[in-house]
Design an enzyme around this catalytic site. Structure first.
Site, PDB file in Angstrom:
ATOM      1  N   ARG A 158      14.280  23.679  14.760  1.00 39.64           N
ATOM      2  CA  ARG A 158      15.244  23.391  15.827  1.00 39.64           C
ATOM      3  C   ARG A 158      16.427  24.326  15.693  1.00 39.64           C
ATOM      4  O   ARG A 158      16.958  24.490  14.590  1.00 39.64           O
ATOM      5  CB  ARG A 158      15.776  21.952  15.730  1.00 39.64           C
ATOM      6  CG  ARG A 158      14.806  20.815  15.955  1.00 39.64           C
ATOM      7  CD  ARG A 158      14.059  20.802  17.270  1.00 39.64           C
ATOM      8  NE  ARG A 158      14.727  21.320  18.453  1.00 39.64           N
ATOM      9  CZ  ARG A 158      15.605  20.670  19.218  1.00 39.64           C
ATOM     10  NH1 ARG A 158      15.936  19.440  18.929  1.00 39.64           N
ATOM     11  NH2 ARG A 158      16.146  21.216  20.275  1.00 39.64           N
ATOM     12  N   TYR A 214      19.829  14.858   8.779  1.00 40.20           N
ATOM     13  CA  TYR A 214      20.434  13.703   9.454  1.00 40.20           C
ATOM     14  C   TYR A 214      20.605  12.547   8.485  1.00 40.20           C
ATOM     15  O   TYR A 214      19.732  12.307   7.629  1.00 40.20           O
ATOM     16  CB  TYR A 214      19.537  13.216  10.592  1.00 40.20           C
ATOM     17  CG  TYR A 214      19.568  14.079  11.830  1.00 40.20           C
ATOM     18  CD1 TYR A 214      20.448  13.812  12.862  1.00 40.20           C
ATOM     19  CD2 TYR A 214      18.693  15.145  11.961  1.00 40.20           C
ATOM     20  CE1 TYR A 214      20.458  14.585  14.015  1.00 40.20           C
ATOM     21  CE2 TYR A 214      18.700  15.928  13.116  1.00 40.20           C
ATOM     22  CZ  TYR A 214      19.584  15.644  14.127  1.00 40.20           C
ATOM     23  OH  TYR A 214      19.592  16.420  15.265  1.00 40.20           O
ATOM     24  N   TYR A 259      17.046  23.083  11.479  1.00 44.56           N
ATOM     25  CA  TYR A 259      16.132  22.376  10.573  1.00 44.56           C
ATOM     26  C   TYR A 259      14.689  22.506  11.038  1.00 44.56           C
ATOM     27  O   TYR A 259      14.421  22.665  12.227  1.00 44.56           O
ATOM     28  CB  TYR A 259      16.539  20.902  10.423  1.00 44.56           C
ATOM     29  CG  TYR A 259      16.577  20.087  11.706  1.00 44.56           C
ATOM     30  CD1 TYR A 259      15.431  19.478  12.204  1.00 44.56           C
ATOM     31  CD2 TYR A 259      17.776  19.905  12.383  1.00 44.56           C
ATOM     32  CE1 TYR A 259      15.472  18.715  13.351  1.00 44.56           C
ATOM     33  CE2 TYR A 259      17.827  19.145  13.549  1.00 44.56           C
ATOM     34  CZ  TYR A 259      16.678  18.549  14.027  1.00 44.56           C
ATOM     35  OH  TYR A 259      16.720  17.796  15.178  1.00 44.56           O
ATOM     36  N   HIS A 287      22.037  22.294  17.052  1.00 43.97           N
ATOM     37  CA  HIS A 287      22.276  21.549  18.294  1.00 43.97           C
ATOM     38  C   HIS A 287      23.005  20.257  18.003  1.00 43.97           C
ATOM     39  O   HIS A 287      22.937  19.722  16.895  1.00 43.97           O
ATOM     40  CB  HIS A 287      20.950  21.241  19.012  1.00 43.97           C
ATOM     41  CG  HIS A 287      20.052  20.358  18.204  1.00 43.97           C
ATOM     42  ND1 HIS A 287      19.232  20.825  17.208  1.00 43.97           N
ATOM     43  CD2 HIS A 287      19.857  19.007  18.229  1.00 43.97           C
ATOM     44  CE1 HIS A 287      18.567  19.815  16.660  1.00 43.97           C
ATOM     45  NE2 HIS A 287      18.939  18.702  17.261  1.00 43.97           N
ATOM     46  N   HIS A 323      23.306  16.404  19.798  1.00 44.03           N
ATOM     47  CA  HIS A 323      22.789  15.478  20.815  1.00 44.03           C
ATOM     48  C   HIS A 323      23.967  14.796  21.513  1.00 44.03           C
ATOM     49  O   HIS A 323      24.928  14.398  20.854  1.00 44.03           O
ATOM     50  CB  HIS A 323      21.916  14.405  20.163  1.00 44.03           C
ATOM     51  CG  HIS A 323      20.688  14.941  19.486  1.00 44.03           C
ATOM     52  ND1 HIS A 323      19.474  15.017  20.116  1.00 44.03           N
ATOM     53  CD2 HIS A 323      20.486  15.423  18.233  1.00 44.03           C
ATOM     54  CE1 HIS A 323      18.564  15.522  19.280  1.00 44.03           C
ATOM     55  NE2 HIS A 323      19.158  15.777  18.126  1.00 44.03           N
TER      56      HIS A 323
HETATM   57 FE   LIG Z   1      18.190  16.860  16.524  1.00 37.85          FE
END
Ligand SMILES: [Fe+2]
Lengths: 241, 199
Positions: free
Chosen positions: A156, A107, A146, A159, A161
């Protein structure tokens, strides 16, 4: 007229607020029951956002970080769907916001220190308004899976959000879209906060070849349902109160 | 077999996660310029009528730690009790704000106008309040609550009246700390746990 109070939330379809498998939820979930009441104008009204506030590339995450100068790295995908209410009615002109990791699972956030590098051409945020039929679409790249600190080796699934407003503050919803066929979904403690597997399946977007564009991008379809409102015909002062 | 109810179910919630700020408050996340016109940066603009106030506080987890990553949204009417978009509403009150705990101190600050009172559909007048929605990593479904004010008459508010354990009413009331200054702490769990709403 469907302008009475909001239909009460069915908490059984939602994740458990307290779930030891997702460790951070343990100190961040209320112990005491929620106070359940009919909605009032504070929940039945909400902010609106006009088209004038959006930029032309706001729903194109491949290009918006560089303002069109250079495309992001990754598998090009179209994420699209409709926003409906519980009556099946489209929710037009409502803001949909998304954020996600880059193709390597990193991110663009000061708190994310994962080994995978930032993509200089990818910010990871987008937004759009639904059209008159409640439809929305984003062009983006498929985010990477990740690892995250929870149990010793938790990952995870891929995905995106999603935040949706609806037309009233009581409809406010944040969720995550997963991708069909990802083997990490059944291993993820965050996905597993939803105890009903059929409800979790509703967060898994199918590959949508009909909406994909030959020689350009694949498509995934993700419909979102917000709370509806009751009929107001018999709404008056409650008897005996 | 019975007839089928022709209804859909709400989409299940998932946590906003630790990186929610890049999508909803990009400037706070260090990504200024993500959008030309970021939403929710202030609930009021210059010329808003009424008393301008500041509400400061923290969101505490069950261990008493002030969370550094909580993100809060607020929604309120103008000083006359009208919501944005309603006839006669103050054009300088959008009523919507997003604010986050400071990454160093864990404190948030909401600068707004004191809201006016609004009646329910049944005609019961509610005391002035600001609706809140709190999301963060570890919060699996956003938490609804309200800010009421110590210096208003809260005695006939229909929501506060439904709180059985009267000392818990206090958890929804901002304390005046100076002219135009209030303190409102949110406790997710344990001693002094905030009353969270399902409305
Ligand atoms: Fe996330």
């Amino acid at each position: 007229m469907l302008d009475g109070p909001l239909i009460p939330r069915n908490r059984a379809i939602h994740p458990d607020p307290y779930d030891p498998g997702y460790k951070t939820s343990v100190p961040r979930s209320p112990n005491l029951p929620l106070l359940s009441l009919d909605s009032t104008p504070s929940e039945e009204t909400g902010p609106t956002f006009g088209h004038s506030r959006l930029g032309a590339l706001d729903n194109n995450l491949i290009l918006n970080w560089t303002r069109g100068a250079a495309p992001a790295v990754g598998e090009r995908i179209l994420m699209h769907g409709r926003v409906l209410d519980e009556h099946g009615r489209p929710v037009p002109n409502t803001l949909v916001e998304i954020w996600q990791a880059n193709a390597g699972g990193r991110y663009r956030h000061k708190k994310d220190g994962y080994l995978a590098p930032l993509d200089p051409n990818f910010g990871g945020a987008g937004r759009t308004l639904t059209d008159e039929y409640g439809r929305y679409q984003f062009l983006t790249i498929r985010p990477g899976a990740y690892p995250w600190p929870n149990r010793a080796n938790d990952w995870r699934p891929m995905h995106i959000h999603i935040s949706v407003f609806g037309h009233s503050f009581g409809q406010r919803l944040i969720t995550q879209m997963y991708f069909e066929g990802d083997p990490l979904i059944p291993l993820c403690p965050i996905a597993a906060t939803i105890k009903n597997r059929a409800q979790l399946d509703r967060l898994v977007a199918p590959l949508d070849m009909a909406a994909s564009k030959p020689l350009d991008y694949l498509a995934y379809k993700f419909d979102i349902v917000l709370r509806g409102r009751r009929q107001s015909m018999f709404e008056n002062k409650p008897e005996g109160m | 077999m019975v007839q089928k109810l022709d209804m859909l179910q709400e989409t299940p919630s998932q946590t906003a996660g630790p990186y929610v700020h890049i999508g909803m408050m990009p400037t706070y996340a260090g990504n200024a310029g993500t959008f030309d016109d970021e939403i929710g940066t202030s609930p009021i603009s210059d010329g808003a009528q009424g008393d301008v106030i500041e509400i400061t506080g923290s969101v505490y987890d069950g261990t008493g730690w002030a969370m550094r990553d909580a993100l809060i949204e607020s929604w309120q009417p103008d000083a006359q009790g009208k919501f944005a978009g309603q006839d006669g509403a103050d054009p300088n009150v959008s009523g919507f704000c997003r604010f986050a705990a400071d990454a160093e101190s864990g404190e948030f600050c909401l600068r707004t106008v004191k809201p006016g009172a609004v009646a329910t559909a049944g005609g019961t007048l509610q005391a002035p309040h600001i609706a809140l929605w709190i999301v963060a990593r570890g919060i699996n479904i956003g938490l609804q609550t309200r800010i009421y004010f110590e210096d208003e008459d809260n005695s006939n508010d229909p929501v506060l009246a439904r709180i059985e354990q009267r000392p818990r009413v206090d958890t929804l009331i901002a304390k005046k700390t100076g002219p135009g200054q209030y303190r409102f702490d949110i406790r997710l769990q344990g001693a002094g746990e905030t009353v969270f709403l399902d409305m």
